[in-house]
Design an enzyme around this catalytic site. Structure first.
Site, PDB file in Angstrom:
ATOM      1  N   LYS A 133      -8.820  13.963   3.929  1.00 51.97           N
ATOM      2  CA  LYS A 133      -7.893  12.821   3.986  1.00 51.97           C
ATOM      3  C   LYS A 133      -7.002  13.025   5.198  1.00 51.97           C
ATOM      4  O   LYS A 133      -6.965  14.115   5.769  1.00 51.97           O
ATOM      5  CB  LYS A 133      -7.053  12.754   2.711  1.00 51.97           C
ATOM      6  N   ARG A 134      -6.275  11.993   5.600  1.00 53.49           N
ATOM      7  CA  ARG A 134      -5.321  12.148   6.705  1.00 53.49           C
ATOM      8  C   ARG A 134      -4.404  13.330   6.447  1.00 53.49           C
ATOM      9  O   ARG A 134      -4.050  13.607   5.306  1.00 53.49           O
ATOM     10  CB  ARG A 134      -4.443  10.886   6.835  1.00 53.49           C
ATOM     11  N   LYS A 162       0.527  14.564   1.279  1.00 49.68           N
ATOM     12  CA  LYS A 162      -0.791  14.860   0.697  1.00 49.68           C
ATOM     13  C   LYS A 162      -0.964  16.355   0.414  1.00 49.68           C
ATOM     14  O   LYS A 162      -1.887  16.768  -0.269  1.00 49.68           O
ATOM     15  CB  LYS A 162      -1.894  14.346   1.627  1.00 49.68           C
ATOM     16  N   LYS A 215     -14.582   8.377  -4.666  1.00 49.31           N
ATOM     17  CA  LYS A 215     -15.856   8.714  -4.026  1.00 49.31           C
ATOM     18  C   LYS A 215     -16.361  10.057  -4.546  1.00 49.31           C
ATOM     19  O   LYS A 215     -17.552  10.240  -4.822  1.00 49.31           O
ATOM     20  CB  LYS A 215     -15.691   8.797  -2.511  1.00 49.31           C
ATOM     21  N   THR A 275      -8.555   6.809  -2.577  1.00 51.91           N
ATOM     22  CA  THR A 275      -9.909   6.335  -2.862  1.00 51.91           C
ATOM     23  C   THR A 275     -10.923   7.457  -2.689  1.00 51.91           C
ATOM     24  O   THR A 275     -12.019   7.368  -3.243  1.00 51.91           O
ATOM     25  CB  THR A 275     -10.309   5.151  -1.955  1.00 51.91           C
ATOM     26  N   HIS A 335       0.789  -1.233   0.000  1.00 47.03           N
ATOM     27  CA  HIS A 335       0.000   0.000   0.000  1.00 47.03           C
ATOM     28  C   HIS A 335       0.813   1.270   0.000  1.00 47.03           C
ATOM     29  O   HIS A 335       0.246   2.365   0.061  1.00 47.03           O
ATOM     30  CB  HIS A 335      -0.934   0.037   1.214  1.00 47.03           C
TER      31      HIS A 335
HETATM   32  C1  LIG Z   1     -11.980   7.202   1.733  1.00 51.44           C
HETATM   33  C2  LIG Z   1     -11.489   7.588   3.047  1.00 51.44           C
HETATM   34  C3  LIG Z   1     -10.129   7.835   3.251  1.00 51.44           C
HETATM   35  C4  LIG Z   1      -9.107   7.772   2.144  1.00 51.44           C
HETATM   36  O1  LIG Z   1      -8.950   9.064   1.582  1.00 51.44           O
HETATM   37  P1  LIG Z   1      -7.733   9.393   0.601  1.00 51.44           P
HETATM   38  O2  LIG Z   1      -8.014  10.786   0.165  1.00 51.44           O
HETATM   39  O3  LIG Z   1      -7.798   8.428  -0.524  1.00 51.44           O
HETATM   40  O4  LIG Z   1      -6.495   9.287   1.397  1.00 51.44           O
HETATM   41  C5  LIG Z   1      -9.716   8.210   4.511  1.00 51.44           C
HETATM   42  N1  LIG Z   1     -10.582   8.312   5.534  1.00 51.44           N
HETATM   43  C6  LIG Z   1     -11.898   8.088   5.371  1.00 51.44           C
HETATM   44  C7  LIG Z   1     -12.801   8.232   6.536  1.00 51.44           C
HETATM   45  C8  LIG Z   1     -12.399   7.713   4.131  1.00 51.44           C
HETATM   46  O5  LIG Z   1     -13.709   7.470   3.988  1.00 51.44           O
END
Ligand SMILES: *Cc1c(COP(=O)(O)O)cnc(C)c1O
Length: 804
Positions: free
Chosen positions: A535-536, A541, A647, A643, A349
């Site tokens: 995101k985190r 990022k 979404k 991901t 990952h």
């Molecule tokens: C989808 C999701 C992530 C992943 O987000 P990225 O932008 O792809 O890092 C992280 N936290 C939550 C709660 C999510 O639903």
């Protein structure tokens, strides 16, 4: 399942009486949720039990997905959706005088993961069941989930997430299926007189009881109920002559007490190693025990069972399976090894060096002596076999042992038959860079499986207005066959449909605006462009790049207040690991800037910043349907897939993106006109690394605009960030900007200007949104798990139209 509202109401009233023996209006919202949750558990019980029985009867090949994180989100609505009774229960609840949405919100959102990794595992659980694959989850039942985030004076504070406080309606404790996991002590091999076999003798081990808690994972309208099994650490039953103290109990419970609040930094804690072996060992033991009860020969194991290693954390399943096959089943090494590699597969990952797990050899030898012996033998045999073919240097670079460490990613590749990355680019980089030596040795093991998301949660549940509009326009077939979404492209030039699409977005934005007003007391205008980054919080990022873009806009408005500006709301959601000091400084910066901007009358409704605390699956479900722009702006090469990009696309947001991770595949699907690309490519980033010729300071010196933006960090433009502003400024100029923020800044600003321009033409904007929605089916996790099923696990799945 079949259910009438009348039946539902009767069932609800009856259960309420059984559980609480009170009148309905005596119950709190949370108690009402518990009644409803327990009722839904009863409704799903048949389906769950029949699936388990069918798996035992037919001896179908089972997939076990091992993941140290799961982020399932709330389960009430998704279980109702998958059972096909969501509308009935909603209507029945209303007739009972219940506020259904309030009950849904009363369910705790299990934070058993940090971010993308855990959420992927849960999207896969949903898709495995929906694709009728016999798939089981295996993980840890953390007593406390990821911390709850609050902001005090703009700083992140971490509060405990006591998610089990009111019990968990979905789980079933299977005490009788507990296993013992051994830590520490000594081990030696003794020849058994009777059988002549070598058997290990353990002395002075610390034994921990692993108790499983099972949760049903339902398929969509298909009567499948798979199982996610989470393990909890307890003391073994008390022997007659031995009494445990509170301290004994606490020491054991610690193993499953908290989730490590960090998803991309390697954490060298001993406790982490204990957690990893704990759930790996318990999982493998229970798989073999179950297999032995229902099947005859172990030689068939590889055809009957697939174990998937989701990132390196469960890699100890490899030596653990070897241990059981050697020590308890008395197979020869070569037979055991063939079975093990046949059973195991691994997903990588990350290529971030600091996240590639390595354990000191002496620590592993001390904590898990038998497992260590087995890894040492794997290492020895690997060297003996490969050195003559590949040479000592390459073998030294790729063997499990190196520099006094055990390199878990290497062990995972060597001990399995498949290694996959999670987007095309990521897999390429694994092969070219991070795992290049192992790729040279085992090229046939490497493959790509681009991540996916479940549209059931992220569109059907999160975005009901859009779902209804799609039903009206193209029928409801897309709900079970997501490639049917592409038929919506026929309405690309239908102004009436595009206007409805715009109306759906506006409805969702209004809903988020109401939530923001209620939680943060910030008023935002749904007419503004909503620019979202969720995101985190991590340097790679690049939330900082987004912030610098906002500073630029703020400065431009201040300098020319009478110009026209596209009104914007910038929305953030992000937790920082508690020990990640720099990430917390960025959080403070965002909050300080928000404070400044949101209170400046010159900004009026032109610019607002909203940082919603406690980012989680539930919060994502609120934000994503309301996004016009989704920012996916990692430094090229650093984001394995992403991901949230998928979404957001599925909800009609356009991406502002670098050519990184799955952004590239999203571009290939929707076309470069339907998202906004900017920034360095991977090759350009790698060229800087190779030539060591990047100088952020030079860019600063040459560009007045960059200078003005960065200076705002240190010249009191933004009150309250003396330390943070200076540290961040220094990270860019003194320490030369590890993530090329300054390098990509002007390109980022140009892309934002294009966005403002494009947003003026709402008809065309909606066409682009439509294009994104239309192609979102390509990123359905149903398809992703089908590819795993066919190429990696070799299991049968229900063939659906969309898999063809
Ligand atoms: C989808 C999701 C992530 C992943 O987000 P990225 O932008 O792809 O890092 C992280 N936290 C939550 C709660 C999510 O639903």
């Amino acid at each position: 399942m079949k259910l009438t509202t009348a039946q539902f109401k009767t069932d609800y009233r009856k259960l309420l009486k059984t559980l609480y023996a009170e009148e309905q209006d005596e119950l709190s919202t949370s108690e009402q949720f518990l009644v409803l949750g327990n009722l839904v558990r009863q409704y799903l019980a048949d389906q769950w039990q029949q699936t388990t029985a069918e798996y035992n009867r037919t001896q179908r090949k089972q997939v076990y997905y091992f993941s140290i994180e799961f982020l399932p989100g709330r389960l009430l609505e998704s279980n109702l959706l998958n059972l096909g009774i969501l509308d009935t229960v909603r209507a029945g609840s209303k007739e009972l005088g219940l506020d259904f949405d309030q009950l849904v919100a009363a369910e705790p959102d299990p934070g058993l993961g940090n971010g993308g990794l855990g959420r992927l595992a849960s999207c896969f659980m949903d898709s495995l069941a929906s694709m009728q694959i016999a798939g089981n989850g295996n993980g840890i039942r953390y007593r406390y989930g990821l911390f709850k985030q609050a902001f005090i004076n703009g700083y992140q504070v971490e509060l405990p997430d006591d998610w089990l406080r009111n019990g968990n309606v979905w789980e079933v404790c299977k005490e009788s299926k507990a296993c013992t996991v051994r830590f520490g002590g000594n081990v030696y091999l003794r020849r058994d007189e009777a059988s002549g076999q070598l058997v290990p003798v353990y002395e002075n081990t610390q034994d921990v009881l692993a108790v499983p808690y099972d949760t049903a994972m339902l398929g969509y309208h298909n009567h499948v109920g798979n199982t996610m099994r989470l393990w909890s650490a307890e003391l073994p039953p008390q022997a007659d002559d031995h009494y445990y103290t509170q301290a004994d109990k606490a020491a054991v419970a610690r193993i499953t007490e908290v989730l490590y609040p960090d998803d991309s930094n390697y954490d060298g804690q001993l406790l982490r190693l204990h957690q990893e072996y704990f759930f790996s060992s318990a999982g493998v033991q229970s798989i073999i025990r179950h297999y032995r009860r229902h099947q005859q020969s172990l030689v068939d194991l590889g055809r009957q069972i697939a174990i998937h290693i989701n990132d390196t954390h469960p890699t100890l399943v490899i030596p653990e399976l070897m241990r059981i096959l050697l020590d308890e089943e008395h197979l020869d090494w070569s037979v055991a090894w063939r079975i093990t590699t046949q059973v195991m597969s691994y997903t990588n990952h990350t290529i971030l060096q600091e996240a590639l797990e390595k354990w000191p050899q002496d620590m592993l030898a001390r904590e898990l002596p038998r497992i260590y012996q087995i890894i040492a033998e794997i290492d020895r045999r690997f060297r003996v076999e490969m050195t003559p073919i590949y040479g000592a240097e390459r073998v030294q670079r790729s063997a499990p042992f190196g520099d006094g460490q055990v390199r878990m990613a290497y062990l995972a590749v060597i001990g399995s038959h498949s290694t996959n990355g999670v987007a095309k680019l990521h897999t390429e980089l694994l092969q070219r860079d991070v795992l290049a030596d192992l790729y040279a040795i085992y090229p046939e093991r490497f493959n790509n499986k681009t991540n996916g998301i479940t549209l059931r949660r992220w569109v059907q549940l999160a975005n009901k207005p859009l779902s209804e509009l799609l039903d009206q326009q193209i029928g409801s077939g897309w709900r079970s066959a997501s490639s049917e979404l592409e038929t919506v492209k026929a309405y690309q030039n239908d102004p009436a449909f595009l206007a409805k699409l715009a109306q759906v977005k506006l409805t969702n934005k209004q809903r988020l605006a109401d939530y923001v007003a209620a939680t943060l007391q910030i008023k935002i205008d749904p007419i503004a462009l909503f620019d979202v980054q969720i995101k985190r919080l991590h340097a790679y990022k690049r939330q900082l790049l987004h912030v610098l873009g906002i500073i630029d806009l703020y400065q431009r408005i201040k300098a020319a207040p009478d110009e026209h500006y596209q009104a914007r709301v910038h929305i953030f959601g992000a937790k920082a690991a508690p020990s990640y000091y720099y990430a917390k400084e960025i959080i403070k910066l965002i909050n300080a800037l928000a404070d400044l901007v949101n209170h400046d009358p010159a900004m009026r409704d032109r610019l607002k910043i909203v940082f919603l605390p406690n980012y989680s699956v539930s919060l994502a479900e609120k934000i994503i349907p309301a996004a016009d722009i989704g920012e996916q702006i990692s430094t090229a090469s650093k984001e394995a897939s992403g991901t949230s990009n998928m979404k957001l696309m599925a909800n009609g947001a356009l991406a502002l993106a670098t050519l990184d991770g799955a952004n590239i595949e999203i571009r290939d699907a929707v076309g470069a006109d339907n998202l906004f690309l900017f920034g360095l490519t991977v090759d350009e980033v790698y060229a800087y690394y190779a030539q060591q010729n990047y100088r952020a300071q030079t860019l600063y010196d040459q560009s007045p605009r960059i200078r003005r933006i960065l200076d705002a960090l240190v010249d009191d433009t933004i009150p309250g960030i003396q330390t943070e502003g200076r540290d961040i400024y220094d990270s860019l100029l003194r320490f030369n900007d590890d993530y090329f923020v300054v390098r990509d800044l002007e390109s980022y600003l140009a892309a934002q200007a294009q966005i403002d321009q494009a947003y003026q033409d709402q008809n065309q904007w909606q066409q682009r949104a439509l294009e994104n929605i239309a192609f979102a089916g390509r990123f359905s996790a149903d398809k992703t798990v089908n590819r795993y099923a066919e190429d990696i696990w070799h299991v049968h799945h229900q063939s659906r139209p969309e898999t063809k």
